[in-house]
Scaffold this motif. Structure first.
Motif, PDB file in Angstrom:
ATOM      1  N   ASP A  50       0.840  -1.198   0.000  1.00  0.00           N
ATOM      2  CA  ASP A  50       0.000   0.000   0.000  1.00  0.00           C
ATOM      3  C   ASP A  50       0.874   1.248   0.000  1.00  0.00           C
ATOM      4  O   ASP A  50       1.347   1.688   1.049  1.00  0.00           O
ATOM      5  CB  ASP A  50      -0.919   0.015   1.219  1.00  0.00           C
ATOM      6  CG  ASP A  50      -1.872   1.211   1.195  1.00  0.00           C
ATOM      7  OD1 ASP A  50      -1.970   1.859   0.137  1.00  0.00           O
ATOM      8  OD2 ASP A  50      -2.510   1.484   2.222  1.00  0.00           O
ATOM      9  N   ASN A  51       1.090   1.812  -1.183  1.00  0.00           N
ATOM     10  CA  ASN A  51       1.932   3.003  -1.295  1.00  0.00           C
ATOM     11  C   ASN A  51       1.242   4.262  -0.785  1.00  0.00           C
ATOM     12  O   ASN A  51       1.848   5.333  -0.770  1.00  0.00           O
ATOM     13  CB  ASN A  51       2.368   3.211  -2.754  1.00  0.00           C
ATOM     14  CG  ASN A  51       1.195   3.277  -3.712  1.00  0.00           C
ATOM     15  OD1 ASN A  51       0.558   2.270  -3.976  1.00  0.00           O
ATOM     16  ND2 ASN A  51       0.899   4.447  -4.245  1.00  0.00           N
ATOM     17  N   TYR A  52      -0.004   4.151  -0.316  1.00  0.00           N
ATOM     18  CA  TYR A  52      -0.711   5.289   0.259  1.00  0.00           C
ATOM     19  C   TYR A  52      -0.353   5.481   1.737  1.00  0.00           C
ATOM     20  O   TYR A  52      -0.805   6.423   2.372  1.00  0.00           O
ATOM     21  CB  TYR A  52      -2.224   5.093   0.152  1.00  0.00           C
ATOM     22  CG  TYR A  52      -2.808   5.367  -1.215  1.00  0.00           C
ATOM     23  CD1 TYR A  52      -3.781   6.351  -1.390  1.00  0.00           C
ATOM     24  CD2 TYR A  52      -2.414   4.646  -2.333  1.00  0.00           C
ATOM     25  CE1 TYR A  52      -4.340   6.607  -2.630  1.00  0.00           C
ATOM     26  CE2 TYR A  52      -2.956   4.894  -3.578  1.00  0.00           C
ATOM     27  CZ  TYR A  52      -3.920   5.875  -3.730  1.00  0.00           C
ATOM     28  OH  TYR A  52      -4.462   6.119  -4.968  1.00  0.00           O
ATOM     29  N   GLY A  53       0.446   4.587   2.302  1.00  0.00           N
ATOM     30  CA  GLY A  53       0.757   4.628   3.727  1.00  0.00           C
ATOM     31  C   GLY A  53       1.616   5.816   4.118  1.00  0.00           C
ATOM     32  O   GLY A  53       2.195   6.515   3.291  1.00  0.00           O
ATOM     33  N   ASN A  54       1.741   6.030   5.442  1.00  0.00           N
ATOM     34  CA  ASN A  54       2.465   7.194   5.950  1.00  0.00           C
ATOM     35  C   ASN A  54       3.836   6.818   6.483  1.00  0.00           C
ATOM     36  O   ASN A  54       4.156   5.644   6.695  1.00  0.00           O
ATOM     37  CB  ASN A  54       1.639   7.894   7.033  1.00  0.00           C
ATOM     38  CG  ASN A  54       1.336   6.978   8.200  1.00  0.00           C
ATOM     39  OD1 ASN A  54       2.213   6.655   8.988  1.00  0.00           O
ATOM     40  ND2 ASN A  54       0.077   6.535   8.308  1.00  0.00           N
ATOM     41  N   ILE A  55       4.656   7.842   6.709  1.00  0.00           N
ATOM     42  CA  ILE A  55       6.033   7.630   7.146  1.00  0.00           C
ATOM     43  C   ILE A  55       6.086   7.039   8.553  1.00  0.00           C
ATOM     44  O   ILE A  55       6.907   6.154   8.841  1.00  0.00           O
ATOM     45  CB  ILE A  55       6.813   8.961   7.083  1.00  0.00           C
ATOM     46  CG1 ILE A  55       6.953   9.402   5.624  1.00  0.00           C
ATOM     47  CG2 ILE A  55       8.187   8.810   7.715  1.00  0.00           C
ATOM     48  CD1 ILE A  55       7.622  10.748   5.444  1.00  0.00           C
ATOM     49  N   GLN A  56       5.209   7.479   9.436  1.00  0.00           N
ATOM     50  CA  GLN A  56       5.210   6.945  10.794  1.00  0.00           C
ATOM     51  C   GLN A  56       4.933   5.437  10.794  1.00  0.00           C
ATOM     52  O   GLN A  56       5.511   4.685  11.598  1.00  0.00           O
ATOM     53  CB  GLN A  56       4.171   7.677  11.657  1.00  0.00           C
ATOM     54  CG  GLN A  56       4.567   9.096  12.041  1.00  0.00           C
ATOM     55  CD  GLN A  56       4.311  10.131  10.943  1.00  0.00           C
ATOM     56  OE1 GLN A  56       3.895   9.786   9.822  1.00  0.00           O
ATOM     57  NE2 GLN A  56       4.540  11.396  11.248  1.00  0.00           N
ATOM     58  N   GLY A  57       4.073   4.990   9.891  1.00  0.00           N
ATOM     59  CA  GLY A  57       3.810   3.561   9.767  1.00  0.00           C
ATOM     60  C   GLY A  57       5.029   2.799   9.278  1.00  0.00           C
ATOM     61  O   GLY A  57       5.307   1.679   9.732  1.00  0.00           O
ATOM     62  N   GLU A  58       5.780   3.390   8.343  1.00  0.00           N
ATOM     63  CA  GLU A  58       7.018   2.775   7.875  1.00  0.00           C
ATOM     64  C   GLU A  58       8.018   2.622   9.020  1.00  0.00           C
ATOM     65  O   GLU A  58       8.688   1.595   9.152  1.00  0.00           O
ATOM     66  CB  GLU A  58       7.650   3.630   6.778  1.00  0.00           C
ATOM     67  CG  GLU A  58       6.915   3.645   5.466  1.00  0.00           C
ATOM     68  CD  GLU A  58       7.650   4.493   4.443  1.00  0.00           C
ATOM     69  OE1 GLU A  58       8.384   3.910   3.620  1.00  0.00           O
ATOM     70  OE2 GLU A  58       7.511   5.734   4.475  1.00  0.00           O
TER      71      GLU A  58
END
Length: 318
Positions: A50-58
């Motif tokens: 899911d390339n819609y995810g956020n940096i904090q999730g990464e």
């Protein structure tokens, strides 16, 4: 293997929870092998799912991975997505050209946003943002039209800073303050001399990025925008139609020229041969090497059957 599967499943769940926004036009950077090498395999898997995810999730995923390198990943630049994985997605723009953006926001969260020219070597904004919002994707109003469809004008004061592919990106940045999540999408580009400020939007992809022609820069070309029509591969029934008339000797037709696309596919006709048939009497008249398909008579006289076999033998003898 079981541990890897469990981790992949977990990162998929994290992605679903974080899927909120991404630039869909112009074509933005996507994850790939170079990102996996720098940011860790599971971080890359998370963004592939899911390339819609956020940096904090990464960063949550990266915290438990030994192959994550903070310095090499540089996750706050384009979410860690690498130019090496996106060399075919470079746009060629001119100073003063307008570039149309489309952003897909799947869930609103009140925050701030902007689109800026970012120098990748230092992860710093060059000049002022090209467009900005002090309130973006508000949960009170919902996502508004000018937050997902808008245009920016390429600056004319960059000098030679963005003349080489990979040196600069147009970065869409959305910080959803209400939930402390950061979203980024990056468009790789090169910038040439002055052009018309009334250009249609994005420029050409990397296959033509070396051209400085303003007419090329004015036409929006996404890397996968290739169309083929059924006419390029269609063979009509008339092309295969045969008649009962005796065949006439002609010169062989020129080989069929197959239409190819940039996806290296080809339109292919069937290579299976077809057999044209005629009666024995026609063979005797024309000398054509064509065999009759009429079956041996089963309801005629013995003489008729012998005559039929004799005609076949005569043909074989010739």
């Amino acid at each position: 293997m079981k541990q890897f599967t469990s981790i992949a499943a977990l990162t998929g769940l994290i992605s679903l929870a974080n899927a909120h926004g991404f630039v869909t036009s112009p074509t933005a950077r996507m994850p790939g092998d170079a990102m996996a090498s720098a940011c860790g395999q599971q971080v890359e898997v998370n963004q592939q799912s899911d390339n819609y995810g956020n940096i904090q999730g990464e960063l949550q995923v990266a915290s438990g991975q030994s192959d994550y390198s903070a310095s090499e990943c540089d996750i706050w630049l384009c979410k860690g997505y690498k130019f090496a994985d996106n060399k075919d997605n470079v746009y060629s723009y001119t100073a003063g050209q307008t570039v149309d953006f489309t952003v897909d926001i799947r869930a609103p969260h009140t925050g701030v946003a902007n689109v800026s020219v970012v120098e990748t070597s230092s992860n710093s904004v060059i000049g002022s943002p090209l467009i900005s919002w002090s309130v973006y994707a508000s949960t009170a109003t919902g996502v508004t039209a000018n937050e997902t469809d808008f245009s920016v004008t390429m600056p004319d004061d960059l000098g030679s800073k963005c003349s080489t592919a990979g040196d600069c990106v147009l970065q869409w940045y959305w910080y959803a303050e209400s939930i402390d999540q950061t979203y980024e999408s990056c468009v790789d580009f090169t910038l040439g001399g002055s052009g018309s400020s009334s250009g249609s939007g994005s420029g050409s992809s990397s296959s033509s990025s070396s051209s400085s022609s303003s007419s090329t820069a004015k036409a929006e070309t996404t890397p996968a925008a290739v169309e083929t029509t059924s006419a390029a591969v269609e063979t009509t029934a008339a092309a295969a139609e045969t008649t009962t008339a005796a065949p006439v000797e002609t010169t062989p037709a020129a080989p069929v020229q197959y239409a190819t696309t940039t996806f290296a596919t080809q339109a292919r006709q069937s290579a299976e041969p077809s057999v044209e048939v005629q009666t024995a009497s026609a063979v005797e008249t024309t000398g054509s090497s064509v065999v009759s398909t009429k079956p041996i008579p089963t309801d005629g006289t013995a003489q008729e059957k012998l005559n039929f076999v004799e005609s076949i033998l005569k043909y074989l003898a010739n």
